[in-house]
Design a protein around this motif. Structure first.
Motif, short mmCIF file in Angstrom:
data_model
loop_
_atom_site.label_atom_id
_atom_site.label_comp_id
_atom_site.label_asym_id
_atom_site.label_seq_id
_atom_site.Cartn_x
_atom_site.Cartn_y
_atom_site.Cartn_z
N GLU A 31 -17.82 -25.51 -33.98
CA GLU A 31 -16.67 -24.68 -33.62
C GLU A 31 -16.62 -23.41 -34.46
OE1 GLU A 31 -16.56 -27.82 -34.69
OE2 GLU A 31 -14.86 -28.21 -36.01
N ALA A 81 -18.97 -20.95 -32.92
CA ALA A 81 -18.35 -20.35 -31.73
C ALA A 81 -17.35 -19.29 -32.15
CB ALA A 81 -17.67 -21.43 -30.90
N ARG A 82 -16.57 -19.59 -33.19
CA ARG A 82 -15.54 -18.63 -33.62
C ARG A 82 -16.17 -17.39 -34.22
NH1 ARG A 82 -11.68 -23.15 -36.56
NH2 ARG A 82 -11.44 -24.44 -34.69
N ASP A 120 -20.64 -35.78 -25.51
CA ASP A 120 -21.00 -34.55 -24.81
C ASP A 120 -19.77 -33.69 -24.54
OD1 ASP A 120 -23.65 -35.16 -24.77
OD2 ASP A 120 -23.61 -36.11 -22.79
N ALA A 121 -18.67 -34.35 -24.16
CA ALA A 121 -17.44 -33.60 -23.89
C ALA A 121 -16.88 -33.02 -25.19
CB ALA A 121 -16.41 -34.51 -23.23
N PHE A 143 -18.61 -32.14 -27.80
CA PHE A 143 -19.44 -31.00 -28.19
C PHE A 143 -19.15 -29.78 -27.32
CE2 PHE A 143 -23.40 -28.52 -27.64
CZ PHE A 143 -23.39 -27.94 -28.90
N TYR A 144 -18.97 -30.03 -26.05
CA TYR A 144 -18.68 -28.91 -25.14
C TYR A 144 -17.44 -28.14 -25.60
CZ TYR A 144 -18.30 -26.40 -20.68
OH TYR A 144 -18.24 -25.43 -19.72
N LEU A 145 -16.38 -28.90 -25.95
CA LEU A 145 -15.15 -28.25 -26.41
C LEU A 145 -15.37 -27.54 -27.75
CD1 LEU A 145 -12.57 -31.06 -25.50
CD2 LEU A 145 -13.04 -28.97 -24.24
N GLN A 146 -16.09 -28.20 -28.64
CA GLN A 146 -16.37 -27.59 -29.94
C GLN A 146 -17.18 -26.31 -29.80
OE1 GLN A 146 -17.71 -31.48 -31.88
NE2 GLN A 146 -17.28 -30.18 -33.63
N SER A 147 -18.10 -26.33 -28.84
CA SER A 147 -18.97 -25.16 -28.67
C SER A 147 -18.18 -23.96 -28.16
CB SER A 147 -20.10 -25.48 -27.69
OG SER A 147 -19.62 -25.43 -26.36
N ARG A 148 -16.90 -24.19 -27.81
CA ARG A 148 -16.06 -23.08 -27.37
C ARG A 148 -15.05 -22.69 -28.46
NH1 ARG A 148 -19.94 -22.70 -24.59
NH2 ARG A 148 -20.00 -23.03 -22.33
N GLY A 149 -15.22 -23.28 -29.65
CA GLY A 149 -14.37 -22.87 -30.77
C GLY A 149 -13.25 -23.83 -31.10
N ILE A 150 -13.19 -24.94 -30.39
CA ILE A 150 -12.11 -25.91 -30.62
C ILE A 150 -12.56 -26.93 -31.66
CG2 ILE A 150 -10.72 -27.69 -29.48
CD1 ILE A 150 -11.05 -25.96 -26.88
N SER A 151 -11.72 -27.18 -32.65
CA SER A 151 -12.13 -28.08 -33.74
C SER A 151 -12.34 -29.49 -33.20
CB SER A 151 -11.07 -28.11 -34.83
OG SER A 151 -9.94 -28.83 -34.38
N GLN A 152 -13.10 -30.26 -33.95
CA GLN A 152 -13.40 -31.62 -33.50
C GLN A 152 -12.13 -32.44 -33.34
OE1 GLN A 152 -15.84 -34.10 -36.06
NE2 GLN A 152 -16.81 -34.97 -34.26
N ASP A 184 -9.07 -31.36 -32.75
CA ASP A 184 -8.34 -30.89 -31.56
C ASP A 184 -9.03 -31.34 -30.27
OD1 ASP A 184 -6.31 -29.71 -32.91
OD2 ASP A 184 -7.07 -27.66 -32.73
N LEU A 201 -9.10 -34.70 -25.45
CA LEU A 201 -9.75 -35.67 -24.57
C LEU A 201 -8.92 -36.94 -24.44
CD1 LEU A 201 -13.50 -35.32 -25.64
CD2 LEU A 201 -12.36 -34.38 -23.62
#
Ligand SMILES: Nc1ncnc2c1ncn2[C@@H]1O[C@H](COP(=O)(O)OP(=O)(O)OP(=O)(O)O)[C@@H](O)[C@H]1O
Ligand SMILES: [Mg+2]
Lengths: 252, 442
Positions: A73, A76-77, B386-387, B389-398, B400, B405
């Motif tokens: 994250e 990404a940021r 996988d879900a 990681f997908y969210l994290q890869s967009r800047g959302i903390s683990q 959160d 989810l």
């Protein structure tokens, strides 16, 4: 901007990347091509911080930061974006609120004010027009039940909204019809600037007609075995990979 | 050998033989049968198949105190009412109907609907009410049902005339209070919807943190031909409350039951829901979530008796367990021989948020008819990597991402709550519990 040096990565003891070196500067577009299973997606995943990969040696720096030590994250940021080869369906998580949360996390990190619902809606409407995405997809759960092409457009929409510094597109063109291809490429070209960069993974030269790369690299067996300009892609289209593979020894 | 001290059981025996003057919900005649069961009572143990996964030992050794004089937590009551601000509020305190805190039964109940206290019913109405109980086949014949029937001193008889549709929900709030000892409540309601009538009932059980209580409610519900009941049960009781409930619903021809359960509180909850299809074409849609933390035990038991053809039952329950909590789903679908063209769906999905959490799931099907459509399935899993990681890869903390989810997992059930304010309320309750879980983990 991105500097990868002699990167060795394995998955479950199996070596996948075998000494990969790549330099990307602001304003550049790099295309990565290569046979199935050569390690293209693995490279994209390692750069974006997915778990399950072991970095045995080498380094990857992004904007001077040691990328491999950062949580996904945080990468990404800091402006790194991966458009997934296979975007994940997330039932129950609304596409719009997901994207709003993502954008605001990034804005917070940059010290910018968070966008409220109205401002965000304004932004997303504009970007949706850019990728010509149907509005009802915004109200649906992330990627759930999206067609292959809709998923790819959704990736580009996310990219357009999050406005990354370095975007890695992993076969975003696969499964797109010719119109969608043009739209996706148009999205990339709109975002393109002197200060950001793209790494475009693709199997097809035709994408590169729309997104004109500064460099084309061929990845084979976890290493870049040849680099060139746009013309290399044309040559690959004509001759395939065999002539290149024969000339290189496969590492044991 | 020393005899095990069984305070709860002793207390029950005392009550059975009590000569004290008091009023009861049911008639002496009906109580007699239940008191006889209680008199020779043996409480179930882990050896009884029906109770194998429900740990009763702590409950059975609790010492029940005298009726609590502790004041009601009025701010809590107000907060609970916000779940459906426009409802008709009916309030029980320690199992006894509180007319001061409730709407006026004589003047404020809309025409066609009647809400009366069981203990004050004229004999003719009581007979009508008890007819529903007599018709109930009570397949899950457990002792707790008899505690309520034999000992309950308070409850409501809710009757809706035929062809009447009431939009404004009835919200029944059950609050427990206690000082130093354990308070017990055992309210008993009988609900009867006339032909083609429609009603919404929300039952909320709550107590402030620290309150020690045992809650043993029982509801008998009869839906006449074409009637439609939306029923919500929300458990928000304290971590020192044990709750065992029994609900029996009889569904006549073409009648529809939508029953949701949200079990979010208590130390132990065992919720029994029995549905009997009394005529063809009936429908029962059951939804629910159990969300446990620490050492909570949350237990849902359903029993669908497809005794008639062309009925549909559709069950979907989800569990979210954290800490050392334990969830149980035990669902039985019985399709009797002549219940042709039965459509019975049963799904139970569980999410374990910690290593020590546990779920026992047992969807069961017993089919004696040959022309039926029945499915059942159960899963127990963790958050999808996988879900995440997908969210994290967009800047959302683990953290959160995990919260998103998990909330999404529950939202697939809560989205079906038709009362908008209640839906928001439940989703907020779930989110605030998940938030706490997250804070605990950081
Ligand atoms: N989790 C894993 N476990 C085992 N092997 C893996 C795993 N992930 C990737 N691999 C292997 O690593 C190799 C490289 O995979 P990768 O997905 O990076 O290829 P690619 O170049 O993206 O191929 P394609 O063009 O088909 O997308 C493949 O042989 C693949 O099977
Ligand atoms: Mg790939």
């Amino acid at each position: 901007m991105l500097s990868i040096k002699d990167l060795h990565v394995s998955v479950e003891e199996k070596p996948i990347l075998n000494g990969l070196t790549l330099d990307v500067k602001p304003g550049e577009i790099h295309a990565i091509m290569g046979p199935n299973g050569s390690g293209k997606s693995t490279l994209a995943h390692v750069l974006s911080g997915r778990a399950g990969y072991t970095v045995n040696s080498g380094s990857a720096h992004y904007k001077g930061l040691n990328l491999l030590e950062m949580a996904p994250e945080i990468r990404a940021r800091e402006g790194l974006f991966l458009a997934f080869q296979y975007p994940i369906e997330i039932p129950g998580v609304n596409n719009t609120s997901f994207l709003k949360k993502a954008l605001n996390e990034i804005r917070k990190h940059r010290g910018e004010e968070e966008l409220d619902a109205i401002d965000f809606l304004g932004l997303i409407k504009k970007q949706m027009a850019l990728v010509e995405m149907k509005e009802d997809l915004l109200r649906r759960p992330v990627n759930q039940g999206f067609s292959g092409g809709e998923k790819k457009r959704n990736e580009i929409l996310q990219m357009a909204v999050l406005n990354p510094t370095l975007a890695i597109l992993d076969e975003t063109d696969s499964g797109l019809d010719i119109d969608a291809l043009r739209i996706v490429a148009g999205g990339v070209n709109k975002l393109r600037s002197e200060s950001n960069a793209f790494v475009v993974i693709t199997h097809y030269q035709r994408l590169l007609d729309y997104i004109v790369p500064d460099f084309v690299h061929v990845l084979s067996n976890g290493r870049i075995i040849k680099s060139g300009t746009k013309e290399l892609a044309l040559e690959l289209e004509e001759r395939g990979y065999d002539w290149l593979l024969e000339k290189t020894e496969t590492p044991s | 050998m020393t005899e095990t001290v069984n305070n709860f059981q002793d207390w029950i025996k005392d009550q059975v033989h009590s000569k004290a003057e008091s009023s009861f919900a049911l008639s002496a005649e009906l109580r007699k049968a239940s008191l006889a069961v209680l008199n020779s009572a043996r409480f179930p143990t882990r050896k009884d198949e029906e109770w194998r996964n429900t740990p009763l030992n702590e409950l059975l050794t609790r010492t029940i105190g005298p009726a609590s004089e502790a004041p009601v937590d009025l701010p809590l009551l107000e907060k609970l009412k916000q779940a459906i601000p426009n409802a008709q509020h009916l309030v029980f305190v320690n199992g006894v109907f509180d007319s001061k805190l409730s709407v006026d039964l004589a003047t404020e109940i809309p025409a066609g609907l009647s809400v009366k206290q069981m203990s004050t019913l004229p004999s003719e109405s009581l007979q009508r009410a008890e007819a529903s109980i007599n018709r109930s086949k009570l397949t899950d014949d457990n002792i707790f049902q008899h505690i309520t029937r034999g000992l309950s001193n308070s409850g409501l008889f809710i009757e809706l005339d035929q062809n009447i549709e009431i939009e404004q929900p009835l919200q029944i709030l059950y609050l427990s209070s206690s000082n130093d000892s354990v308070s017990i409540s055992h309210p008993l309601n009988i609900i009867h919807l006339g032909q083609n009538s429609r009603l919404k009932i929300v039952q909320q059980y709550a107590s402030p943190a620290g309150v020690q209580a045992v809650t043993i409610p029982a509801d008998t519900i009869q839906l006449d031909e074409g009637a439609d009941l939306e029923l919500y049960k929300i458990g928000l009781e304290s971590e020192s409350t044990d709750h065992i409930s029994n609900t029996t619903v009889q569904i006549a021809r073409s009648a529809v039951l939508k029953a949701h359960q949200y079990l979010l509180g208590s130390r132990l909850t065992r919720s029994n829901l029995e549905v009997i299809f009394d005529g063809p074409g009936g429908e029962a849609i059951l939804r629910g979530i159990y969300l446990g933390d620490d050492s909570q035990h949350l237990d849902i038991r359903t029993y669908m008796d497809h005794a008639n053809p062309q009925c549909r039952s559709d069950q979907h329950f989800r569990g979210i367990m954290n800490g050392q909590s334990r969830g149980v789903f035990n669902g039985m679908v019985l399709v009797r021989k002549h219940a042709q063209q039965t459509d019975a769906q049963q799904s139970n999905k569980n999410l374990l948020l910690s290593r020590d959490a546990r779920v026992d799931t047992k969807p069961q099907l017993e089919i004696f008819a040959d022309d039926v459509k029945c499915t059942h399935g159960a899963t127990v899993g963790e958050l999808d990597d996988d879900a995440l990681f997908y969210l994290q890869s967009r800047g959302i903390s683990q953290a959160d991402a995990a919260l998103m989810l998990t909330r999404a997992f529950s939202a697939e059930i809560t989205e079906e709550i038709q009362l908008e304010s209640l839906r928001d309320y439940i989703q907020n309750e779930i989110t605030s519990r998940l938030d706490k879980i997250r804070v605990d983990h950081v």
